[in-house]
Design a protein around this motif. Structure first.
Motif, PDB file in Angstrom:
ATOM      1  N   ARG A 239       0.829  -1.210   0.000  1.00 34.64           N
ATOM      2  CA  ARG A 239       0.000   0.000   0.000  1.00 34.64           C
ATOM      3  C   ARG A 239       0.862   1.258   0.000  1.00 34.64           C
ATOM      4  NH1 ARG A 239      -3.890  -2.677  -1.954  1.00 34.64           N
ATOM      5  NH2 ARG A 239      -5.522  -3.480  -0.582  1.00 34.64           N
ATOM      6  N   GLU A 240       1.934   1.252   0.772  1.00 35.93           N
ATOM      7  CA  GLU A 240       2.803   2.428   0.821  1.00 35.93           C
ATOM      8  C   GLU A 240       3.513   2.646  -0.511  1.00 35.93           C
ATOM      9  OE1 GLU A 240       3.982   2.798   5.548  1.00 35.93           O
ATOM     10  OE2 GLU A 240       5.192   1.493   4.251  1.00 35.93           O
ATOM     11  N   ALA A 241       3.895   1.554  -1.176  1.00 34.61           N
ATOM     12  CA  ALA A 241       4.512   1.676  -2.500  1.00 34.61           C
ATOM     13  C   ALA A 241       3.522   2.257  -3.503  1.00 34.61           C
ATOM     14  CB  ALA A 241       5.021   0.316  -2.971  1.00 34.61           C
ATOM     15  N   ASP A 242       2.253   1.804  -3.444  1.00 37.69           N
ATOM     16  CA  ASP A 242       1.221   2.342  -4.333  1.00 37.69           C
ATOM     17  C   ASP A 242       0.987   3.828  -4.066  1.00 37.69           C
ATOM     18  OD1 ASP A 242       0.921  -0.149  -5.431  1.00 37.69           O
ATOM     19  OD2 ASP A 242      -0.876  -0.676  -4.271  1.00 37.69           O
ATOM     20  N   ALA A 243       0.987   4.205  -2.774  1.00 39.20           N
ATOM     21  CA  ALA A 243       0.759   5.601  -2.409  1.00 39.20           C
ATOM     22  C   ALA A 243       1.912   6.478  -2.891  1.00 39.20           C
ATOM     23  CB  ALA A 243       0.596   5.728  -0.894  1.00 39.20           C
ATOM     24  N   GLU A 244       3.127   5.972  -2.769  1.00 35.01           N
ATOM     25  CA  GLU A 244       4.284   6.733  -3.240  1.00 35.01           C
ATOM     26  C   GLU A 244       4.227   6.920  -4.757  1.00 35.01           C
ATOM     27  OE1 GLU A 244       9.199   6.497  -3.123  1.00 35.01           O
ATOM     28  OE2 GLU A 244       7.969   5.006  -2.075  1.00 35.01           O
ATOM     29  N   GLN A 245       3.841   5.860  -5.446  1.00 29.70           N
ATOM     30  CA  GLN A 245       3.734   5.939  -6.902  1.00 29.70           C
ATOM     31  C   GLN A 245       2.650   6.931  -7.309  1.00 29.70           C
ATOM     32  OE1 GLN A 245       3.115   2.145  -8.746  1.00 29.70           O
ATOM     33  NE2 GLN A 245       3.049   2.955 -10.818  1.00 29.70           N
TER      34      GLN A 245
ATOM     35  N   ALA B  28      -7.324  14.299 -16.112  1.00 33.66           N
ATOM     36  CA  ALA B  28      -6.122  13.583 -15.683  1.00 33.66           C
ATOM     37  C   ALA B  28      -5.671  14.050 -14.300  1.00 33.66           C
ATOM     38  CB  ALA B  28      -5.002  13.775 -16.712  1.00 33.66           C
ATOM     39  N   ILE B  29      -5.746  15.365 -14.084  1.00 35.54           N
ATOM     40  CA  ILE B  29      -5.344  15.903 -12.777  1.00 35.54           C
ATOM     41  C   ILE B  29      -6.289  15.415 -11.686  1.00 35.54           C
ATOM     42  CG2 ILE B  29      -5.117  18.019 -11.430  1.00 35.54           C
ATOM     43  CD1 ILE B  29      -4.155  19.410 -13.953  1.00 35.54           C
ATOM     44  N   MET B  30      -7.591  15.427 -11.978  1.00 36.11           N
ATOM     45  CA  MET B  30      -8.561  14.955 -10.998  1.00 36.11           C
ATOM     46  C   MET B  30      -8.340  13.471 -10.667  1.00 36.11           C
ATOM     47  SD  MET B  30     -12.054  16.821 -12.320  1.00 36.11           S
ATOM     48  CE  MET B  30     -13.040  15.835 -11.192  1.00 36.11           C
ATOM     49  N   ARG B  31      -8.054  12.680 -11.710  1.00 43.07           N
ATOM     50  CA  ARG B  31      -7.806  11.255 -11.481  1.00 43.07           C
ATOM     51  C   ARG B  31      -6.540  11.040 -10.641  1.00 43.07           C
ATOM     52  NH1 ARG B  31     -10.484   7.425 -14.350  1.00 43.07           N
ATOM     53  NH2 ARG B  31     -11.974   8.152 -15.927  1.00 43.07           N
TER      54      ARG B  31
ATOM     55  N   GLU C 217      -5.455  10.307  -2.915  1.00 47.73           N
ATOM     56  CA  GLU C 217      -6.335  10.184  -1.749  1.00 47.73           C
ATOM     57  C   GLU C 217      -6.746   8.730  -1.522  1.00 47.73           C
ATOM     58  OE1 GLU C 217      -9.531  12.848  -2.465  1.00 47.73           O
ATOM     59  OE2 GLU C 217      -8.309  14.664  -2.189  1.00 47.73           O
ATOM     60  N   ARG C 218      -6.988   8.013  -2.628  1.00 47.59           N
ATOM     61  CA  ARG C 218      -7.402   6.612  -2.501  1.00 47.59           C
ATOM     62  C   ARG C 218      -6.297   5.767  -1.874  1.00 47.59           C
ATOM     63  NH1 ARG C 218      -7.364   1.567  -4.951  1.00 47.59           N
ATOM     64  NH2 ARG C 218      -5.605   2.179  -6.272  1.00 47.59           N
ATOM     65  N   THR C 219      -5.083   5.919  -2.379  1.00 49.19           N
ATOM     66  CA  THR C 219      -3.980   5.104  -1.852  1.00 49.19           C
ATOM     67  C   THR C 219      -3.626   5.511  -0.423  1.00 49.19           C
ATOM     68  OG1 THR C 219      -2.400   6.591  -2.938  1.00 49.19           O
ATOM     69  CG2 THR C 219      -3.000   4.566  -4.111  1.00 49.19           C
ATOM     70  N   ALA C 220      -3.773   6.815  -0.093  1.00 51.56           N
ATOM     71  CA  ALA C 220      -3.516   7.246   1.290  1.00 51.56           C
ATOM     72  C   ALA C 220      -4.525   6.604   2.239  1.00 51.56           C
ATOM     73  CB  ALA C 220      -3.585   8.767   1.382  1.00 51.56           C
ATOM     74  N   GLY C 221      -5.776   6.525   1.781  1.00 50.90           N
ATOM     75  CA  GLY C 221      -6.786   5.863   2.609  1.00 50.90           C
ATOM     76  C   GLY C 221      -6.491   4.391   2.814  1.00 50.90           C
ATOM     77  N   LEU C 222      -5.999   3.728   1.758  1.00 52.66           N
ATOM     78  CA  LEU C 222      -5.653   2.313   1.878  1.00 52.66           C
ATOM     79  C   LEU C 222      -4.459   2.110   2.807  1.00 52.66           C
ATOM     80  CD1 LEU C 222      -6.129   1.142  -1.824  1.00 52.66           C
ATOM     81  CD2 LEU C 222      -7.611   0.669   0.144  1.00 52.66           C
TER      82      LEU C 222
END
Length: 355
Positions: free
Chosen positions: A36-42, A65-68, A74-79
């Motif tokens: 999860r942390e790797a995904d958030a960093e990416q 693209a910016i919104m996505r 935010e999604r990865t931070a929540g995970l």
């Protein structure tokens, strides 16, 4: 094929061992956090790249693209937060599972009550390890831990034990001094300290016993021996301490002090066998004690007395056997001659496996 067999064995162990199952859940949760942390960093890097392109005038960067990219951050931070919460929950679950299935400290106290029921004021009362059910018979005594006990290097335990005495009609025992006295006698005989607090319980009386460095029973230690010389050194210290003493000059001023006459060291210490039987571990260690000013009779007498003593980091002595003995002359200065003795010993020690 060997790998598959090993995998099946480990899976079977996990399925039948609640602590191992709880440990696996915690391991899986920690591994998931790394992902999860790797995904958030990416995701963060991806958003920064888009912003950099936009700042450089790249008109191909769309609002969508910016919104996505922002949503992905935010999604990865929540995970990540959810994964951290899962680790905390798994840690609590593991702690609770160890306390329930490996209540080393509660078992120590239960054993003491069974052996010394009169001293605890509970003679003839059935003693159980675990929490009392709502229909637990009266009278009965129940011991359990909310958290695992912690063990120091020697294997002594510290932690809290709940003693619940189920009484007819749930009557509270107003005077619990005899039960508290039993806990105090336990630490007086075995070492350590204890604090006690008694109060009412829905089924009778509850006494919370908080122990520090309780040495009753078998030491609770990791399976692995850190240094096989620790146990022979315990034997050597006992040989020296129980030997003769004499006035000797010490230090640069040459003051005289009463000191042991026996001197020595440990050599060739080796762990030759380890046997695990459930939660008990037996170690066999061989070593040589190189000594001066000692007799074989003295070493064997001390060896016979070692059963029940503790060796820090290794366990409790079951037996010590002197398997060999040799003497040789040492020629020193001014024509002095000393006798150096080598005692070969086999030590057997037991401990409870800690997790």
């Amino acid at each position: 094929m060997a790998t598959n067999a090993s995998t099946k064995k480990n899976a079977s162990t996990t399925a039948t061992d609640p602590v191992a199952a709880a440990e696996k859940i915690l391991t899986d949760a920690r591994e998931l956090l790394v992902i999860r942390e790797a995904d958030a960093e990416q995701a963060t890097e991806g958003e920064l790249v888009l912003k950099s392109r936009l700042d450089q005038g790249d008109a191909e960067v769309t609002a969508d693209a910016i919104m996505r990219a922002r949503f992905e951050v935010e999604r990865t931070a929540g995970l990540v937060n959810a994964a951290k919460g899962a680790i905390s929950a798994a840690e609590r679950a593991l702690s609770s599972t160890i306390a329930e299935h490996e209540p080393h400290l509660a078992e120590r106290v239960a054993e003491s009550i069974r052996v010394n029921g009169w001293g605890w004021g509970l003679h003839g009362v059935p003693v159980h390890v675990g929490k009392p059910a709502k229909d637990a018979p009266a009278p009965s005594a129940w011991l359990y831990q909310d958290k695992p006990a912690t063990a120091d290097k020697s294997g002594a335990l510290s932690g809290a034990v709940n003693l619940v005495i189920v009484t007819p009609s749930g009557a509270h025992i107003e005077d619990a001094r005899l039960m508290i006295s039993g806990a105090q006698e336990l630490v007086r005989k075995t070492g350590g300290e204890v604090d006690a607090y008694a109060g009412p319980h829905s089924q009778g009386t509850s006494i919370r016993l908080t122990f520090r460095s309780l040495r009753a029973g078998l030491p609770v230690l990791p399976v692995k021996v850190t240094d096989p010389a620790d146990a022979p050194w315990s034997l050597l210290r006992q040989v020296i301490d129980e030997g003769p003493k004499d006035w000797q000059r010490t230090g640069s001023l040459g003051r005289r002090e009463v000191l042991p006459t026996i001197t020595g060291k440990v050599t060739n210490a080796e762990l030759t066998h380890t046997e695990v039987n459930g939660r008990e571990v037996t170690h066999t260690i061989t070593a040589a004690l190189v000594l001066r000013k000692v007799t074989r009779d003295h070493v064997e007498q001390v060896a016979d007395s070692m059963a029940g003593r503790w060796a820090p980091g290794v366990g409790r002595f079951d037996s010590v056997e002197v398997t060999g003995w040799s003497d040789r002359e040492i020629h020193g200065a001014f024509g002095l001659i000393a006798i150096e003795s080598t005692a070969r010993v086999r030590l057997t020690l037991r401990a409870r496996a800690a997790r």
